[in-house]
Every structure is written in structure tokens, then in C-alpha cells.
Design an enzyme around this catalytic site. Structure first.
Site, PDB file in Angstrom:
ATOM      1  N   SER A 151       0.835  -1.209   0.000  1.00 40.50           N
ATOM      2  CA  SER A 151       0.000   0.000   0.000  1.00 40.50           C
ATOM      3  C   SER A 151       0.862   1.248   0.000  1.00 40.50           C
ATOM      4  CB  SER A 151      -0.886   0.048   1.258  1.00 40.50           C
ATOM      5  OG  SER A 151      -1.738  -1.043   1.294  1.00 40.50           O
ATOM      6  N   VAL A 211       3.879  -8.137   8.897  1.00 40.37           N
ATOM      7  CA  VAL A 211       4.987  -9.021   8.500  1.00 40.37           C
ATOM      8  C   VAL A 211       6.046  -9.182   9.592  1.00 40.37           C
ATOM      9  CG1 VAL A 211       4.719  -8.736   5.999  1.00 40.37           C
ATOM     10  CG2 VAL A 211       6.188  -7.144   7.269  1.00 40.37           C
ATOM     11  N   TYR A 232      17.218   1.959  12.008  1.00 40.17           N
ATOM     12  CA  TYR A 232      16.882   1.795  10.582  1.00 40.17           C
ATOM     13  C   TYR A 232      18.106   1.323   9.788  1.00 40.17           C
ATOM     14  CZ  TYR A 232      15.045   3.173   5.973  1.00 40.17           C
ATOM     15  OH  TYR A 232      14.621   3.185   4.661  1.00 40.17           O
ATOM     16  N   ALA A 233      19.253   1.985  10.018  1.00 43.03           N
ATOM     17  CA  ALA A 233      20.465   1.612   9.270  1.00 43.03           C
ATOM     18  C   ALA A 233      20.880   0.181   9.602  1.00 43.03           C
ATOM     19  CB  ALA A 233      21.596   2.590   9.585  1.00 43.03           C
ATOM     20  N   LYS A 290      18.524  -2.225   7.853  1.00 44.16           N
ATOM     21  CA  LYS A 290      18.710  -2.259   6.399  1.00 44.16           C
ATOM     22  C   LYS A 290      20.054  -2.894   6.039  1.00 44.16           C
ATOM     23  CE  LYS A 290      14.801  -0.373   5.162  1.00 44.16           C
ATOM     24  NZ  LYS A 290      13.808  -1.138   4.393  1.00 44.16           N
ATOM     25  N   ILE A 294      13.685   8.876  -1.933  1.00 40.33           N
ATOM     26  CA  ILE A 294      12.601   8.724  -2.915  1.00 40.33           C
ATOM     27  C   ILE A 294      11.391   9.490  -2.375  1.00 40.33           C
ATOM     28  CG2 ILE A 294      11.117   7.057  -4.135  1.00 40.33           C
ATOM     29  CD1 ILE A 294      14.096   6.580  -4.764  1.00 40.33           C
TER      30      ILE A 294
HETATM   31  P1  NAD Z   1       5.762   3.922   2.794  1.00 38.18           P
HETATM   32  O1  NAD Z   1       5.615   4.339   4.209  1.00 38.18           O
HETATM   33  O2  NAD Z   1       5.027   4.648   1.731  1.00 38.18           O
HETATM   34  O3  NAD Z   1       5.445   2.346   2.650  1.00 38.18           O
HETATM   35  C1  NAD Z   1       5.771   1.400   3.605  1.00 38.18           C
HETATM   36  C2  NAD Z   1       4.628   0.397   3.681  1.00 38.18           C
HETATM   37  O4  NAD Z   1       4.992  -0.638   4.594  1.00 38.18           O
HETATM   38  C3  NAD Z   1       3.334   1.035   4.206  1.00 38.18           C
HETATM   39  O5  NAD Z   1       2.265   0.778   3.305  1.00 38.18           O
HETATM   40  C4  NAD Z   1       3.109   0.356   5.542  1.00 38.18           C
HETATM   41  O6  NAD Z   1       1.746   0.169   5.882  1.00 38.18           O
HETATM   42  C5  NAD Z   1       3.831  -0.986   5.324  1.00 38.18           C
HETATM   43  N1  NAD Z   1       4.177  -1.599   6.584  1.00 38.18           N
HETATM   44  C6  NAD Z   1       4.781  -1.023   7.649  1.00 38.18           C
HETATM   45  N2  NAD Z   1       4.885  -1.893   8.651  1.00 38.18           N
HETATM   46  C7  NAD Z   1       4.345  -3.072   8.222  1.00 38.18           C
HETATM   47  C8  NAD Z   1       4.152  -4.340   8.817  1.00 38.18           C
HETATM   48  N3  NAD Z   1       4.545  -4.588  10.060  1.00 38.18           N
HETATM   49  N4  NAD Z   1       3.547  -5.301   8.083  1.00 38.18           N
HETATM   50  C9  NAD Z   1       3.129  -5.052   6.821  1.00 38.18           C
HETATM   51  N5  NAD Z   1       3.296  -3.869   6.196  1.00 38.18           N
HETATM   52  C10 NAD Z   1       3.887  -2.883   6.903  1.00 38.18           C
HETATM   53  O7  NAD Z   1       7.318   3.966   2.526  1.00 38.18           O
HETATM   54  P2  NAD Z   1       8.147   3.842   1.179  1.00 38.18           P
HETATM   55  O8  NAD Z   1       8.926   5.085   1.059  1.00 38.18           O
HETATM   56  O9  NAD Z   1       7.306   3.370   0.054  1.00 38.18           O
HETATM   57  O10 NAD Z   1       9.191   2.711   1.621  1.00 38.18           O
HETATM   58  C11 NAD Z   1       9.170   1.379   1.105  1.00 38.18           C
HETATM   59  C12 NAD Z   1      10.493   0.720   1.467  1.00 38.18           C
HETATM   60  O11 NAD Z   1      11.566   1.448   0.856  1.00 38.18           O
HETATM   61  C13 NAD Z   1      10.788   0.723   2.972  1.00 38.18           C
HETATM   62  O12 NAD Z   1      11.368  -0.501   3.342  1.00 38.18           O
HETATM   63  C14 NAD Z   1      11.776   1.854   3.132  1.00 38.18           C
HETATM   64  O13 NAD Z   1      12.615   1.665   4.249  1.00 38.18           O
HETATM   65  C15 NAD Z   1      12.535   1.762   1.832  1.00 38.18           C
HETATM   66  N6  NAD Z   1      13.229   3.003   1.458  1.00 38.18           N
HETATM   67  C16 NAD Z   1      12.518   4.144   1.243  1.00 38.18           C
HETATM   68  C17 NAD Z   1      13.227   5.297   0.890  1.00 38.18           C
HETATM   69  C18 NAD Z   1      12.526   6.599   0.626  1.00 38.18           C
HETATM   70  O14 NAD Z   1      13.232   7.607   0.479  1.00 38.18           O
HETATM   71  N7  NAD Z   1      11.197   6.638   0.543  1.00 38.18           N
HETATM   72  C19 NAD Z   1      14.612   5.277   0.774  1.00 38.18           C
HETATM   73  C20 NAD Z   1      15.294   4.083   1.013  1.00 38.18           C
HETATM   74  C21 NAD Z   1      14.574   2.960   1.353  1.00 38.18           C
END
Ligand code: NAD
Length: 247
Positions: free
Chosen positions: A24, A63, A154-155, A158, A187
Site C-alpha cells: 500500500s 509481517v 533503521y540503518a 537495512k 525517494i
Molecule cells: P511507505 O511508508 O510509503 O510504505 C511502507 C509500507 O509498509 C506502508 O504501506 C506500511 O503500511 C507498510 N508496513 C509497515 N509496517 C508493516 C508491517 N509490520 N507489516 C506489513 N506492512 C507494513 O514507505 P516507502 O517510502 O514506500 O518505503 C518502502 C520501502 O523502501 C521501505 O522498506 C523503506 O525503508 C525503503 N526506502 C525508502 C526510501 C525513501 O526515500 N522513501 C529510501 C530508502 C529505502
């Protein structure tokens, strides 16, 4: 030399079944959409029913919870008879400098971002073995490699995905399963929307391309790694960061 294969055939996921977590969210919904556009049937997993697209199957699951992941795979198994692709995008942040980070913030992020990948892989690997192979993509972050002020949890989570992913790549390669990591830079999504403007400006400055990435940039990398186009690529970390981190 034999003729070059048709690139669109190499990117096709026709007849494949994919499971996307965090479906989502900004990146997860774009990933689900790009896999679906490539022909895959997609199961979308998120805390609440994920609505990436009308054609996608939606499975609500936390998850980070072992029992919930087990139940989710039972429901998955009733609907699908194979699993070819897993893209793990679910993730959270709970930022604080290390000495002010409470234990809940530490364990909450580790469980959601890293324990989840272990739980998902334990179920996904046997299904992919049964399907004759598969591709796993774990979404990490450039902050795994460089560290980030206020993001020790977080780091660490990851960076853990990189170690987990490479180990899984070694353990499952002989079953035809590839495991790779995508490390995005900044992003534009809900996760970054509330960051102060100066942090976004710094990310833009750090990027060789001078811009913040789009969810589609990550989705395209995910499709490459999920598809036969990357047939001989495993155990790798692909940064999708506009050159924000180069080393
Ligand atoms: P986002 O917050 O839009 O999406 C994260 C999704 O994970 C959400 O829909 C949330 O409901 C779901 N989620 C959280 N906890 C959960 C759980 N326990 N069980 C199931 N679903 C769960 O964030 P995003 O920016 O789309 O990030 C997606 C991934 O990319 C993440 O792992 C994030 O760490 C990584 N990321 C994002 C960026 C950025 O700049 N946006 C940069 C590097 C990495």
C-alpha cells in the site's frame, strides 16, 4: 553469435506469481503495479488490505509477527499454487539519536524491517524451490551502508537485509533462486514527505543527477531483478539513488 533475445520477452513475468509486501506504500504499490504490468499475478501484502490495483490479490498481514506471516502464507496457498517473485518493501522508521532511542523504537524497526525478511524467506524459499526457482528482492537503503544521524535502528535493519540477502543467495542459488537487494536513496513517498526541506535539499545536492528519485525508479529496478533479464545476477546490492552514494 546468436541473435539478441527480444528485450520485452526477457522482462515478461507472464504466468508468474509475485508477492509484494508494503504494497500500500509508495514504493510497494509502484512495484506491485510494474510486476502486474509485466504479466505477473500479484499478491499485495500490507498491514491493512492493500489496494494497489483491482486485479491484485490483497492479503492483510503484519509481517513482523511470525504467526501472522504463517497465516498469510496459508491464505496465499489457497489462492495461488506457486510463488516466483518476492519483493519485500514493508518498512518503517522511528528516528532518534542513539542515546535517546528507546528500546521499543529499536526492536520495532528491527522486527518490521529485518525479522520480517527472515520470516518471509522461510516460507518463500520452499515455494520457490517447488516452482523450480525464483527471485527475491529486498528493499534496503543507502543509509545501511553509510549510516545516518538519528537512524541507528533503521540503518542496522537495512544493513541486516544485505547480510541476510547475500546469505540467502548463497544458500538458495543451487535451487535456481536469486536474491538481490535494492538500496534506494531518497525517494519521494509518504515516508519522506514530512522530512524538513533542508534534508530534501541536501539529498538533492548529494545526488549526482541533482534530483530526488521517484517510486517508478525503484519499481523498474525491482522488475529488472525479478525478471529473466537479470538471470545471472544474485547476491548484489543495486543502488537506485541517482548517484547519491558512490563508493
Ligand atoms: P511507505 O511508508 O510509503 O510504505 C511502507 C509500507 O509498509 C506502508 O504501506 C506500511 O503500511 C507498510 N508496513 C509497515 N509496517 C508493516 C508491517 N509490520 N507489516 C506489513 N506492512 C507494513 O514507505 P516507502 O517510502 O514506500 O518505503 C518502502 C520501502 O523502501 C521501505 O522498506 C523503506 O525503508 C525503503 N526506502 C525508502 C526510501 C525513501 O526515500 N522513501 C529510501 C530508502 C529505502
Amino acid at each position: 553469435m546468436s541473435p539478441a533475445p527480444d528485450p520485452s520477452a526477457l522482462l515478461s513475468l507472464e504466468g508468474r506469481v509475485a508477492l509484494v509486501t508494503g504494497a500500500s506504500g509508495g514504493i510497494g504499490s509502484a512495484v506491485a503495479e510494474s510486476l502486474r504490468a509485466a504479466g505477473a499475478e500479484v499478491a499485495c501484502v500490507d498491514l491493512e488490505r492493500a489496494g494497489a490495483s483491482a486485479e491484485a490479490e490483497s492479503l492483510a498481514c503484519d509481517v513482523s509477527d511470525p504467526a501472522a506471516v504463517e497465516r498469510m502464507f496459508e491464505r496465499f496457498g489457497k489462492r495461488f499454487d506457486r510463488l516466483d517473485v518476492l519483493v519485500h518493501c514493508a518498512g518503517i522508521t522511528r528516528d532518534a539519536v542513539l542515546w535517546k532511542m528507546d528500546h521499543d523504537a529499536w526492536t520495532g524497526v528491527l522486527r518490521t524491517n529485518l525479522d520480517s525478511a527472515y520470516l518471509l524467506l522461510r516460507h518463500a524459499v520452499p515455494l520457490m524451490r517447488a516452482a523450480g526457482g525464483g527471485s527475491v528482492v529486498l528493499i534496503s537503503s543507502i543509509n545501511a551502508e553509510r549510516g545516518k544521524l538519528g537512524q541507528a535502528n533503521y540503518a542496522a535493519s537495512k544493513a541486516g537485509l544485505i547480510g541476510l540477502g547475500r546469505t540467502a543467495a548463497r544458500e538458495t542459488g543451487r535451487f535456481g533462486i536469486r536474491v538481490n537487494v535494492v538500496s534506494p536513496g531518497m525517494i519521494d513517498t509518504a515516508m519522506t514527505a514530512s522530512l524538513p526541506d533542508e534534508i530534501k535539499a541536501r539529498a538533492r545536492q548529494e545526488s549526482a543527477l541533482g534530483k530526488i528519485g521517484r517510486v517508478e525508479d525503484v519499481a523498474q529496478a525491482g522488475l529488472f531483478l525479478a525478471s529473466p533479464m537479470s538471470d545471472h545476477v544474485t547476491g548484489q546490492v543495486l543502488r537506485v539513488d541517482g548517484g547519491q552514494l558512490m563508493a
